[in-house]
Write a protein that holds these residues in place. Structure first.
Motif, short mmCIF file in Angstrom:
data_model
loop_
_atom_site.label_atom_id
_atom_site.label_comp_id
_atom_site.label_asym_id
_atom_site.label_seq_id
_atom_site.Cartn_x
_atom_site.Cartn_y
_atom_site.Cartn_z
N ASP A 83 44.71 38.03 36.30
CA ASP A 83 45.56 39.18 36.00
C ASP A 83 44.90 40.52 36.29
N VAL A 84 43.91 40.52 37.15
CA VAL A 84 43.27 41.77 37.59
C VAL A 84 43.74 42.15 39.00
N LEU A 85 44.53 41.28 39.63
CA LEU A 85 45.05 41.53 40.97
C LEU A 85 46.51 41.97 40.89
N ALA A 86 46.83 43.06 41.57
CA ALA A 86 48.18 43.60 41.53
C ALA A 86 49.18 42.63 42.15
N THR A 87 50.29 42.42 41.45
CA THR A 87 51.35 41.52 41.92
C THR A 87 52.68 42.25 41.82
N LYS A 88 53.30 42.51 42.95
CA LYS A 88 54.57 43.23 42.98
C LYS A 88 55.63 42.46 42.20
N GLY A 89 56.25 43.14 41.24
CA GLY A 89 57.32 42.53 40.48
C GLY A 89 56.88 41.66 39.33
N LEU A 90 55.56 41.50 39.14
CA LEU A 90 55.03 40.67 38.07
C LEU A 90 53.97 41.46 37.31
N PRO A 91 54.03 41.50 35.97
CA PRO A 91 53.09 42.34 35.22
C PRO A 91 51.63 42.07 35.56
N THR A 92 50.85 43.16 35.58
CA THR A 92 49.40 43.09 35.79
C THR A 92 48.77 43.90 34.67
N THR A 93 48.10 43.23 33.74
CA THR A 93 47.59 43.90 32.55
C THR A 93 46.08 44.02 32.49
N CYS A 94 45.37 43.27 33.31
CA CYS A 94 43.90 43.22 33.23
C CYS A 94 43.41 42.83 31.84
N GLY A 95 44.24 42.09 31.10
CA GLY A 95 43.87 41.67 29.76
C GLY A 95 43.76 42.80 28.77
N SER A 96 44.42 43.94 29.07
CA SER A 96 44.27 45.14 28.24
C SER A 96 45.61 45.64 27.72
N VAL A 103 54.12 46.87 35.76
CA VAL A 103 54.53 46.05 36.90
C VAL A 103 54.21 46.82 38.18
N PRO A 104 53.23 46.37 38.97
CA PRO A 104 52.84 47.10 40.18
C PRO A 104 53.97 47.15 41.20
N PRO A 105 54.02 48.23 41.98
CA PRO A 105 55.01 48.33 43.06
C PRO A 105 54.52 47.73 44.38
N TYR A 106 53.35 47.09 44.35
CA TYR A 106 52.77 46.53 45.57
C TYR A 106 51.93 45.31 45.23
N ASP A 107 51.59 44.54 46.26
CA ASP A 107 50.71 43.38 46.11
C ASP A 107 49.29 43.73 46.55
N ALA A 108 48.30 43.21 45.85
CA ALA A 108 46.94 43.22 46.37
C ALA A 108 46.92 42.44 47.68
N THR A 109 45.98 42.77 48.55
CA THR A 109 45.91 42.08 49.85
C THR A 109 45.75 40.57 49.66
N VAL A 110 44.93 40.16 48.70
CA VAL A 110 44.76 38.72 48.46
C VAL A 110 46.10 38.09 48.11
N VAL A 111 46.87 38.75 47.24
CA VAL A 111 48.17 38.23 46.83
C VAL A 111 49.14 38.22 48.02
N ALA A 112 49.11 39.28 48.80
CA ALA A 112 49.99 39.35 49.98
C ALA A 112 49.67 38.21 50.94
N ARG A 113 48.39 37.88 51.08
CA ARG A 113 48.01 36.78 51.98
C ARG A 113 48.43 35.43 51.40
N LEU A 114 48.37 35.28 50.09
CA LEU A 114 48.86 34.05 49.47
C LEU A 114 50.35 33.88 49.71
N ARG A 115 51.09 34.97 49.52
CA ARG A 115 52.55 34.89 49.73
C ARG A 115 52.86 34.57 51.19
N ALA A 116 52.15 35.24 52.11
CA ALA A 116 52.39 35.01 53.54
C ALA A 116 52.06 33.57 53.93
#
Length: 522
Positions: A83-96, A103-116
């Motif tokens: 939960d430290v990686l930004a996920t578009k449309g899904l909450p990102t709290t960093c445990g805090s 809810v981030p408006p964008y995906d982290a590159t790692v997440v974008a690559r997973l989706r792709a």
């Protein structure tokens, strides 16, 4: 085949099953969602589960396969994301609490690559707040429990990702490693955790703890699965100024080569400073057994000394808080996240709102490190503390360079002890920090490392891990040696360490793996 059967398969086995038409991504994803529903009440590996999103992504993966055009080798295999990686449309709290509901408006590159690549994202995993911790007890949303013994910690800060994989809630997960937060949880949960070369996997969209130390990487049950995932998420990213503009080595090929168990011609360096006093007897025993197996497989073992490593812990805990205090300054209640109005003040100023928000939103460990870091960077102390720490960091890098002139890879125990009990060290920061004793040098220098399960300690029957380190951009070496050691150990054990995994009933009842047997295995 039952849902439980599919959750016990490795990612590579799931790929083969999908290719053969034995199952579908929807079936696999639903099996893991069912497993989460059944056991995560006891484990608490997840902060959010995205049932609808995961099943929609799985359905799309099945359509691609039916058309004969899968997006990647892992298309359709579900995954969990720290939960430290930004996920578009899904909450990102960093445990805090300070990011609760963001809810981030964008995906982290790692997440974008997973989706792709077509991997359905099951949800976001629990973590120490802003990745500050070694036990996942510092999460604002409660601790994660180790599936081997629910009264013990799963490591940290990425204990949620490791526990999800160990509890068969996900075949793959993404973690981040700032001082050992992938490798140390791997060691204490019997999973494989990889810290890639710094800059080898994009940090864009990774909420920064310490920019010069953070690195995302795979959490899996086998070395091959880590290699498959690493090849998907790795490589240059122009959005990340620290990203290495070089192709990745052939990681999957290296893992497959290593799986033969042959280590002929490989020089293994045992680091003198990463063992001995402070290390649990059972941890050292399993480590020595692993070294002996590598020697029998043809490896040459040499002892190497890295004298600056004894200062690595102190160096890390000056550099990390300094960078963290700077990074966390952006959480000011003005732009996003939590906003708390101070009590008793009718027309509060921005500074008063900020003070009240940061007091309510940050936990004790985060506040502790912000204070330490601000002090280390303050006028009159910068050169004495932060400046000196950066000089020692250079010495650590030089020690690595000298060691790699004598050996192809370096090995050590991953963590000095097995998983300790929840609450045992939470009020003793210095004792908690010592859990990263063996893993921190790699982050200071940027070299890649892997933790491979090395067996169970005699004292408590809990997992231990062996750490394998390689030079910068030689990630293929950690996969080759890691896969070879995994093969050799499984031949000795008669199968994977996680074959002694927790049963559904045991976790529902809140009991531990140590006494649960293997009743619901495939």
């Amino acid at each position: 085949m039952t849902a439980t059967d599919w959750t016990r398969r490795t990612a590579a086995e799931l790929v083969d099953a999908l290719a053969a038409g034995e199952t579908t991504s929807v079936e696999l994803t639903q099996a893991h969602l069912d497993r989460i529903a059944a056991v995560d009440g006891a484990v608490h590996a997840f902060l959010q589960v995205d049932t609808d999103g995961a099943l929609a992504q799985a359905s799309a993966a099945d359509e691609r396969r039916a058309a004969g055009s899968p997006a990647s080798a892992l298309d359709g295999v579900p995954i969990a994301v720290k939960d430290v990686l930004a996920t578009k449309g899904l909450p990102t709290t960093c445990g805090s609490r300070i990011l609760e509901g963001w809810v981030p408006p964008y995906d982290a590159t790692v997440v974008a690559r997973l989706r792709a690549a077509g991997l359905p994202i099951l949800g976001k995993t629990n973590m120490d707040e802003f990745a500050m911790g070694s036990s996942t007890e510092h999460s604002a949303y409660g601790p994660t429990h180790n599936p081997w013994d629910l009264d013990r910690i799963p490591g940290g800060s990425g204990g949620g990702s490791a526990a999800a994989v160990a509890a068969f809630e996900a075949p793959l997960a993404i973690g981040t490693d700032t001082g050992g937060s992938i490798r140390q949880p791997g060691a204490v949960t019997g999973t494989v955790g990889v810290k890639p070369t710094y800059g080898g996997v994009s940090r864009y969209g990774l909420v920064a703890l310490a920019n010069s130390l953070d690195q995302a990487g795979p959490v899996t049950r086998t070395v091959l699965d880590s290699a498959l995932l690493h090849e998907l998420i790795g490589g240059h990213d122009p959005l990340d100024s620290t990203s290495i503009d070089q192709p990745l080595p052939a990681l999957v090929e290296a893992a497959r080569q290593g799986a033969t168990g042959d280590l002929s011609g490989v020089r293994i360096g045992v680091v003198t400073e990463l063992g001995g006093e402070g290390y649990q007897t059972g941890v050292l025993a399993r480590f020595q057994e692993s070294v002996d197996l590598m020697v029998k497989a043809g490896a040459e073992v040499v002892e190497v000394s890295c004298p600056s490593f004894v200062h690595a812990l102190a160096t890390y805990y000056l550099i990390l808080p300094a960078e963290a205090s700077s990074n966390l300054a952006k959480f000011d209640a003005m732009r996003y996240g939590l906003r708390v109005w101070p009590e008793g003040i009718e027309n509060a100023s921005a500074e008063e709102v900020m003070r009240a928000t940061r007091d309510a939103g940050f936990g004790d460990e985060v506040k502790r490190r912000i204070i330490l870091g601000t002090y280390a960077l303050s006028s009159g102390y910068y050169d004495a503390y932060y400046g000196q720490a950066q000089k020692v960091r250079t010495l650590v890098t030089r020690d690595f360079e000298a060691a790699f002139a004598q050996a192809d890879v370096l090995v050590s125990p991953t963590a000095p002890t097995t998983a300790f009990r929840l609450g045992e060290k939470v009020d003793d920061p210095l004792a908690m920090y010592l859990n990263d004793l063996a893993t921190i040098p790699a982050n200071l220098s940027g070299v890649p490392g892997i933790s491979v399960p090395s067996g169970l300690a005699e004292e408590d029957g809990l997992p231990t891990g062996v750490q394998i380190l390689a030079p910068v951009q030689a990630d293929d070496r950690v996969y080759r040696v890691g896969a070879a050691l995994e093969t050799l150990l499984e031949q000795q054990w008669g199968g994977p360490l996680l074959a002694k995994a927790p049963t559904l009933d045991a976790l529902r009842d809140g009991s531990s793996l140590a006494s649960s047997g293997t009743g619901d295995q495939a």
